[in-house]
Design an enzyme around this catalytic site. Structure first.
Site, PDB file in Angstrom:
ATOM      1  N   GLU A  25       3.241   5.759  -8.685  1.00 41.83           N
ATOM      2  CA  GLU A  25       3.082   6.751  -7.589  1.00 41.83           C
ATOM      3  C   GLU A  25       4.187   6.985  -6.616  1.00 41.83           C
ATOM      4  OE1 GLU A  25       1.031   5.507  -3.914  1.00 41.83           O
ATOM      5  OE2 GLU A  25      -0.233   4.079  -5.257  1.00 41.83           O
ATOM      6  N   LYS A 160      -7.675  -2.267  -2.047  1.00 38.50           N
ATOM      7  CA  LYS A 160      -7.083  -2.845  -0.653  1.00 38.50           C
ATOM      8  C   LYS A 160      -8.388  -3.530   0.307  1.00 38.50           C
ATOM      9  CE  LYS A 160      -3.677   1.017  -0.438  1.00 38.50           C
ATOM     10  NZ  LYS A 160      -3.982   1.773  -1.828  1.00 38.50           N
TER      11      LYS A 160
END
Length: 302
Positions: A25, A160
């Site tokens: 990414e 996360k």
């Protein structure tokens, strides 16, 4: 599609010859780290993939083109431009393309462009998920919906830890996304190897990862597969330290009224400050670790 998608010559040749390719990414370059660490890390990640026998394909939107494979100059451009590059999710693609603008791809858009190009394996840091308090805010990352519909294996260090990990797992279960722990039965929480949550299955080798994903593709089952790869032990942060920093960062984001796509970059930057930069060092190491596993799995998949 050729009007929109630009595959680099190296990536196109690898795909044509059925050689392993790993997608990367670009949000981590423009929004995840400061310059020049962002560019240095991106180039290190690409090198790790090459060292382990695969071809890297950093994905981004540049000048209105969906890029599957960026040049070093394009990575430098994204790194220097930083947060001035639009953080592009699925909803942003039509307008960015039509306007000829730049975009840094999230997990969602990297999966979309990888699938368009024919790339099956994608290495990232951590996925988005259900944010804390989502039962009232409805703040749920588009990453989860993309995992439910796009046939790409995503290798990460877990969700996360700024998120609600339990609700994230529940959402993925509802969407039928397999959550695999590589060498672990416990969901890793990005900066730390541990959480209080279990994955669906433990898998210990790239060969078995590839076999499971190949079976999913062969059966025509919709969606991707999430592989959670714990950060190496020596770089794992103490859970109490990172939890304290996350709680402080979340409270400040609420005080400042930060919402939507600005939330994650704000929280990550604040956590970096609160941990004296230790979280950034951990972030870099976990991405390198995921890149290696992705390359080895892509080789088996070929």
């Amino acid at each position: 599609m050729n009007n929109y998608l630009s595959i680099s010559p190296e990536v196109a040749q690898a795909l044509k010859e059925n050689k392993p390719v790993v997608a990367l990414e670009s949000t981590i370059i423009s929004h995840g780290m400061p310059y020049p660490q962002n560019v240095e890390t991106a180039m290190r990640v690409e090198q790790v993939i090459r060292d382990n026998g695969a071809v890297p394909a950093t994905i981004a939107i540049i000048g209105g083109k969906l890029k599957a494979g960026c040049t070093p100059e394009e990575i430098e451009y994204l790194g220097k431009k930083g947060q001035a590059v639009i953080k592009a999710s699925r909803r942003d693609l039509p307008v960015l393309i039509a306007r000829g603008e730049d975009g840094a791809t999230t997990v969602t858009t990297t999966m979309i462009i990888a699938a368009m190009a024919g790339i099956k394996v994608f290495a990232t840091g951590g996925i988005g998920g259900v944010h804390r308090g989502a039962e009232t805010t409805m703040d749920i990352s588009a990453d989860l919906e993309e995992l439910a519909q796009t046939p790409v294996m995503v290798i990460c260090a877990g969700a996360k830890s700024i998120l609600d990990l339990g609700l994230t797992l529940e959402y993925l279960e509802t969407k039928g996304v397999p959550v695999i722990g590589f060498g672990t039965e416990e969901l890793p929480a990005f900066y730390t190897r541990h959480s209080n949550f279990k994955v669906d299955y433990r898998i210990d080798t790239p060969q078995e990862l590839a076999a499971a994903f190949r079976a999913k593709l062969d059966m025509g089952l919709k969606g991707g597969m999430l592989v959670t790869n714990p950060i190496p032990e020596q770089y794992s942060m103490p859970q109490e330290v990172i939890d304290k920093a996350i709680n402080e960062a979340v409270e400040e984001s609420h005080r400042l009224g930060i919402k939507g796509k600005a939330t994650t970059p704000f929280l990550l930057a604040k956590i970096k400050d609160l941990t004296g930069g230790d979280s950034l060092a951990s972030n870099i190491q976990l991405v390198l670790n995921n890149a290696k596993l992705a390359a080895l799995t892509a080789k088996e998949l070929c």
